[in-house]
Design a protein around this motif. Structure first.
Motif, PDB file in Angstrom:
ATOM      1  N   PRO A   3       1.485 -14.314  -9.988  1.00 14.72           N
ATOM      2  CA  PRO A   3       1.879 -13.262 -10.936  1.00 14.72           C
ATOM      3  C   PRO A   3       1.064 -13.320 -12.215  1.00 14.72           C
ATOM      4  O   PRO A   3       0.259 -14.234 -12.412  1.00 14.72           O
ATOM      5  N   ASP A   4       1.311 -12.355 -13.109  1.00 15.54           N
ATOM      6  CA  ASP A   4       0.696 -12.375 -14.442  1.00 15.54           C
ATOM      7  C   ASP A   4       1.076 -13.673 -15.139  1.00 15.54           C
ATOM      8  O   ASP A   4       2.207 -14.125 -15.037  1.00 15.54           O
ATOM      9  N   GLY A  53      -2.306  -2.135 -10.047  1.00 12.96           N
ATOM     10  CA  GLY A  53      -2.003  -0.782 -10.508  1.00 12.96           C
ATOM     11  C   GLY A  53      -2.615   0.300  -9.646  1.00 12.96           C
ATOM     12  O   GLY A  53      -2.560   1.476  -9.984  1.00 12.96           O
ATOM     13  N   VAL A  54      -3.216  -0.109  -8.533  1.00  6.03           N
ATOM     14  CA  VAL A  54      -3.872   0.846  -7.643  1.00  6.03           C
ATOM     15  C   VAL A  54      -2.908   1.155  -6.489  1.00  6.03           C
ATOM     16  O   VAL A  54      -2.231   0.263  -5.995  1.00  6.03           O
ATOM     17  N   ASP A  55      -2.846   2.408  -6.078  1.00  2.00           N
ATOM     18  CA  ASP A  55      -1.895   2.756  -5.028  1.00  2.00           C
ATOM     19  C   ASP A  55      -2.322   2.165  -3.687  1.00  2.00           C
ATOM     20  O   ASP A  55      -3.457   1.723  -3.525  1.00  2.00           O
ATOM     21  N   SER A  56      -1.408   2.182  -2.717  1.00  2.00           N
ATOM     22  CA  SER A  56      -1.667   1.396  -1.516  1.00  2.00           C
ATOM     23  C   SER A  56      -2.798   1.969  -0.652  1.00  2.00           C
ATOM     24  O   SER A  56      -3.435   1.222   0.074  1.00  2.00           O
ATOM     25  N   PRO A 107      -1.901 -10.002  -7.645  1.00  2.00           N
ATOM     26  CA  PRO A 107      -0.463 -10.278  -7.745  1.00  2.00           C
ATOM     27  C   PRO A 107       0.297  -9.755  -6.517  1.00  2.00           C
ATOM     28  O   PRO A 107       1.494  -9.969  -6.413  1.00  2.00           O
ATOM     29  N   TYR A 108      -0.396  -9.046  -5.614  1.00  2.00           N
ATOM     30  CA  TYR A 108       0.281  -8.487  -4.438  1.00  2.00           C
ATOM     31  C   TYR A 108       0.296  -9.512  -3.310  1.00  2.00           C
ATOM     32  O   TYR A 108      -0.749  -9.838  -2.749  1.00  2.00           O
ATOM     33  N   MET A 109       1.490 -10.002  -2.997  1.00  2.00           N
ATOM     34  CA  MET A 109       1.621 -11.046  -1.982  1.00  2.00           C
ATOM     35  C   MET A 109       1.110 -10.592  -0.613  1.00  2.00           C
ATOM     36  O   MET A 109       0.593 -11.378   0.162  1.00  2.00           O
ATOM     37  N   GLN A 154       1.123 -20.476  -9.808  1.00  2.00           N
ATOM     38  CA  GLN A 154       2.147 -20.044 -10.769  1.00  2.00           C
ATOM     39  C   GLN A 154       2.190 -21.048 -11.918  1.00  2.00           C
ATOM     40  O   GLN A 154       2.103 -22.249 -11.703  1.00  2.00           O
ATOM     41  N   GLU A 186       5.322 -13.859   0.928  1.00  6.59           N
ATOM     42  CA  GLU A 186       6.192 -13.686  -0.232  1.00  6.59           C
ATOM     43  C   GLU A 186       7.415 -14.600  -0.148  1.00  6.59           C
ATOM     44  O   GLU A 186       7.838 -15.177  -1.145  1.00  6.59           O
ATOM     45  N   PHE A 196       6.140 -17.983  -1.114  1.00 10.66           N
ATOM     46  CA  PHE A 196       5.878 -18.069  -2.548  1.00 10.66           C
ATOM     47  C   PHE A 196       7.187 -18.262  -3.312  1.00 10.66           C
ATOM     48  O   PHE A 196       7.298 -19.102  -4.202  1.00 10.66           O
ATOM     49  N   MET A 197       8.187 -17.496  -2.934  1.00 13.32           N
ATOM     50  CA  MET A 197       9.470 -17.590  -3.643  1.00 13.32           C
ATOM     51  C   MET A 197      10.121 -18.947  -3.404  1.00 13.32           C
ATOM     52  O   MET A 197      10.683 -19.542  -4.316  1.00 13.32           O
ATOM     53  N   SER A 217       8.153 -21.448  -5.481  1.00 14.34           N
ATOM     54  CA  SER A 217       8.258 -21.300  -6.937  1.00 14.34           C
ATOM     55  C   SER A 217       9.674 -21.542  -7.439  1.00 14.34           C
ATOM     56  O   SER A 217       9.875 -21.730  -8.627  1.00 14.34           O
ATOM     57  N   THR A 218      10.660 -21.550  -6.559  1.00 15.89           N
ATOM     58  CA  THR A 218      12.029 -21.821  -7.017  1.00 15.89           C
ATOM     59  C   THR A 218      12.470 -23.244  -6.678  1.00 15.89           C
ATOM     60  O   THR A 218      13.599 -23.616  -6.935  1.00 15.89           O
ATOM     61  N   ASN A 234      -2.204   7.271  -7.187  1.00 16.56           N
ATOM     62  CA  ASN A 234      -2.746   7.511  -8.528  1.00 16.56           C
ATOM     63  C   ASN A 234      -3.348   8.906  -8.543  1.00 16.56           C
ATOM     64  O   ASN A 234      -4.095   9.265  -7.640  1.00 16.56           O
ATOM     65  N   LEU A 260       6.835 -13.522 -19.302  1.00 16.99           N
ATOM     66  CA  LEU A 260       6.802 -12.109 -18.918  1.00 16.99           C
ATOM     67  C   LEU A 260       8.114 -11.639 -18.292  1.00 16.99           C
ATOM     68  O   LEU A 260       8.605 -10.555 -18.581  1.00 16.99           O
ATOM     69  N   GLU A 302       6.520   2.151 -13.345  1.00 17.32           N
ATOM     70  CA  GLU A 302       5.978   0.883 -12.832  1.00 17.32           C
ATOM     71  C   GLU A 302       6.496  -0.321 -13.609  1.00 17.32           C
ATOM     72  O   GLU A 302       5.719  -1.087 -14.180  1.00 17.32           O
ATOM     73  N   GLY A 353       2.756  -6.665 -11.576  1.00 16.66           N
ATOM     74  CA  GLY A 353       2.237  -7.976 -11.969  1.00 16.66           C
ATOM     75  C   GLY A 353       3.286  -9.065 -12.142  1.00 16.66           C
ATOM     76  O   GLY A 353       2.954 -10.188 -12.467  1.00 16.66           O
ATOM     77  N   VAL A 354       4.551  -8.731 -11.922  1.00 19.42           N
ATOM     78  CA  VAL A 354       5.621  -9.708 -12.135  1.00 19.42           C
ATOM     79  C   VAL A 354       5.804 -10.548 -10.870  1.00 19.42           C
ATOM     80  O   VAL A 354       5.620 -10.054  -9.759  1.00 19.42           O
ATOM     81  N   ASP A 355       6.170 -11.823 -11.041  1.00 13.01           N
ATOM     82  CA  ASP A 355       6.302 -12.674  -9.853  1.00 13.01           C
ATOM     83  C   ASP A 355       7.473 -12.194  -8.977  1.00 13.01           C
ATOM     84  O   ASP A 355       8.368 -11.508  -9.453  1.00 13.01           O
ATOM     85  N   VAL A 383      10.114 -13.419  -7.600  1.00  9.78           N
ATOM     86  CA  VAL A 383      11.513 -13.741  -7.895  1.00  9.78           C
ATOM     87  C   VAL A 383      12.007 -12.889  -9.067  1.00  9.78           C
ATOM     88  O   VAL A 383      13.070 -12.258  -8.995  1.00  9.78           O
ATOM     89  N   HIS A 434       4.410   0.818  -7.229  1.00 10.84           N
ATOM     90  CA  HIS A 434       3.405   0.700  -6.169  1.00 10.84           C
ATOM     91  C   HIS A 434       3.835  -0.302  -5.110  1.00 10.84           C
ATOM     92  O   HIS A 434       3.125  -0.528  -4.129  1.00 10.84           O
ATOM     93  N   PHE A 469       4.306   6.173   3.283  1.00 12.69           N
ATOM     94  CA  PHE A 469       3.439   6.492   2.149  1.00 12.69           C
ATOM     95  C   PHE A 469       2.000   6.701   2.607  1.00 12.69           C
ATOM     96  O   PHE A 469       1.358   7.687   2.245  1.00 12.69           O
ATOM     97  N   LEU A 470       1.512   5.777   3.432  1.00 15.74           N
ATOM     98  CA  LEU A 470       0.124   5.868   3.884  1.00 15.74           C
ATOM     99  C   LEU A 470      -0.111   7.137   4.697  1.00 15.74           C
ATOM    100  O   LEU A 470      -1.114   7.814   4.523  1.00 15.74           O
TER     101      LEU A 470
END
Lengths: 308, 248
Positions: A38-39, A163-166, A191-193, A206, A294, A297-298, A301-302, B42, B141, B164, B168-170, B172, B196, B237-238
């Motif tokens: 993540p960020d 931020g880009v669509d799929s 950030p996309y698992m 993380q 994912e 990862f969870m 991370s937990t 987008n 964050l 949105e 960028g958030v983890d 969990v 997204h 979506f696709l």
């Protein structure tokens, strides 16, 4: 051709904040490697260290066997770096940007066309447009061309798909597969698992620490618990109910289902069903499933030791 | 759904910029307390539509009511009755947690006493009392996101727009964020959300998918998957967005 990356006990602090904590990592020549986190995990700091734009607080990074501090200039000649923020010249045209980057690296566009051709043809129709006037996807393609124009051996991509669509995301990964065939080592942060599965190996990262490094398949195999998908007439209420179930180890929303692990080795499906029925749920479906990245990862991370 | 109160009514909404049609004949309604997913590639026209619904931009034509107010003539009332949060803009980094709450409460005209008691309630609920006097810039964050959402609904709006919110958030924290969304929805606040992450589309009561300025699909996730004969929302979506021409 050696295009490996060797990272040994690498740390970076900003004042009292430790952004990277003792990172050890080997990325093989020609590998498509993912940095998944993540960020705020430390991905960008790691990239800047590798790109010789930051000095490490401790430790060593070697690219193609060359030290990132002592011989940083050599590294810059064979490294391509696409930062997370669009960093081309907005007031130059597409072709001017590309010419600029070619000149900086002492080369010419035409000598390197084979490298960028597949991407270039998609933006060539707009070559006289100012870079600042391009749409998001086009900017991304131009930035990639500029990062490739000197035929780097190693390519660092910092969150190219954020931020880009799929649809655009899947196109971008297609381009990366094409580049991999040319033998470039590619390190991509995301950030996309779900994008982890498109890499050969990934590091889950993380809070400045690497949780795990492995192939996506092996990470998934190492998931410690039996994982169950649970579904009912009201998933959110089921989530709340499962949080109160005495044998719940973990429960998370997961798309149209909930993912559940039990604290016990022997999981009693009927007991759980009955528990949910008593809570008033109906149409309960419980299935044993394979963990995804994912989930892993969870779970990692937990874990208590990974918590802040 | 008919018996439910409609808090957003959009009929034949158009927005044109010169000869480019960003919103092309949008019509939809959102019920009170509903979690409504507003998806699109987008450049599909989502931001344009959200700006109109928030009273920040005039439509070219169409009948649009938000929280019962007209977006042409009652924009200030629209703004008072909605909350807004995006990933980019949320809280003031150089103010403390409490200062941010007081600032937003003040903007929406809450009294000092109301702000103080509601702030305590909020900080207790988020387990953030200990961070009350910390600068926002010093918070992780995930905490920021949760606080930003709570501040966006601090004045108890009819509708909250989330643009949105979880980028960028983890994973969990992203799920903890959805807990807050469900909670707000149960309290009767309508949630209008873009994302997204296609797994999050599954969490919505209904989802609309915009392609090239038009709404090409609108239904519950379950029915959309049936309609397109696929297993998940990503594939829905696709299959729609691949045909888009206005992709950025």
């Amino acid at each position: 051709m050696d295009a490996s990356i060797h990272i040994d006990n690498l740390s970076k602090s900003y004042g009292t904040i430790q952004a990277l904590k003792n990172i050890n990592l080997d990325i093989h020549s020609g590998e498509l490697f993912g940095l998944i986190g993540p960020d705020g995990a430390g991905k960008t700091t790691l990239f800047r260290l590798l790109a010789t734009l930051l000095l490490p607080s401790e430790g060593v990074a070697k690219l193609c066997g060359i030290d990132s501090v002592a011989e940083y200039k050599k590294i810059r000649s064979f490294l391509g770096y696409m930062p997370g923020k669009f960093s081309l010249y907005q007031d130059l045209s597409v072709i001017e940007n590309l010419e600029f980057f070619a000149t900086v690296f002492n080369t010419r566009i035409e000598d390197n066309m084979d490298m960028i051709h597949d991407i270039w043809v998609q933006i060539e129709p707009f070559k006289n447009r100012l870079a600042g006037k391009l749409s998001g996807g086009m900017k991304q393609k131009l930035a990639l061309c500029c990062a490739l124009i000197h035929q780097p051996k190693i390519l660092l991509l910092d969150e190219p798909t954020t931020g880009v669509d799929s649809v655009s995301r899947s196109e971008f990964w297609q381009m990366l597969k094409g580049l991999k065939k040319k033998g470039i080592t590619i390190v991509v942060a995301t950030p996309y698992m779900d994008e982890a599965n498109l890499c050969e190996r990934v590091a889950l990262i993380q809070d400045g620490e690497i949780l795990q490094v492995n192939s996506p398949a092996e990470i998934v195999e190492q998931f410690e618990k039996d994982l169950y998908s649970v579904k009912s007439d009201d998933n959110y209420q089921t989530l709340l109910d499962l949080r109160e179930f005495e044998h719940t180890n973990s429960v998370f929303l997961f798309g149209q289902n909930l993912h559940f692990t039990d604290t016990r080795k022997q999981f009693a499906e009927d007991e759980l069903k009955q528990y949910l029925k008593n809570k008033g749920r109906s149409n309960i479906v419980i299935e044993k499933i394979q963990a995804s990245i994912e989930d892993c990862f969870m779970a990692l991370s937990t874990k208590p030791e990974a918590n802040e | 759904m008919n018996e439910k109160e409609k808090v957003i009514r959009v009929k034949n909404m158009y927005k044109k910029f010169g000869d480019f049609t960003a919103n092309n004949d949008l019509s939809f309604e959102v019920s009170k307390g509903e979690i409504f997913g507003f998806l699109g590639a987008n450049g599909a026209g989502k931001t344009t539509a959200i700006k109109i619904l928030c009273g920040l931009s005039f439509p070219t034509s169409g009948e649009i009511k938000v929280a019962g107010f007209d977006v042409y003539t009652e924009r200030e009332s629209v703004k008072r009755n909605i909350g807004y949060m995006s990933q980019k803009f949320s809280l003031y980094e150089d103010l403390t947690v409490f200062e941010n709450i007081r600032f937003y409460g003040g903007i929406y005209g809450l009294s000092k006493a109301e702000i103080n008691s509601k702030a305590d309630e909020l900080l207790d609920k988020l387990d953030l009392q200990h961070a009350r006097n910390k600068m926002i810039s010093a918070l992780p964050l995930g905490w920021k996101q949760k606080l930003a959402f709570s501040v966006a609904i601090f004045h108890n709006p009819e509708i909250v727009f989330l643009d949105e919110p979880t980028g960028g958030v983890d994973p969990v924290t992203r799920r903890q964020f959805w807990d807050l969304i469900y909670d707000a929805s149960r309290a009767g606040i309508t949630v209008f959300v873009t994302t997204h992450y296609m797994d999050e589309a599954e969490y919505c009561d209904r989802v609309s998918i915009m392609v090239d300025g038009k709404i090409e699909a609108l239904d519950t996730p379950e029915k959309l998957k049936k309609q397109f004969n696929v297993d998940d929302m990503d594939q829905v979506f696709l299959s729609l967005a691949r045909h888009a021409t206005n992709i950025e």
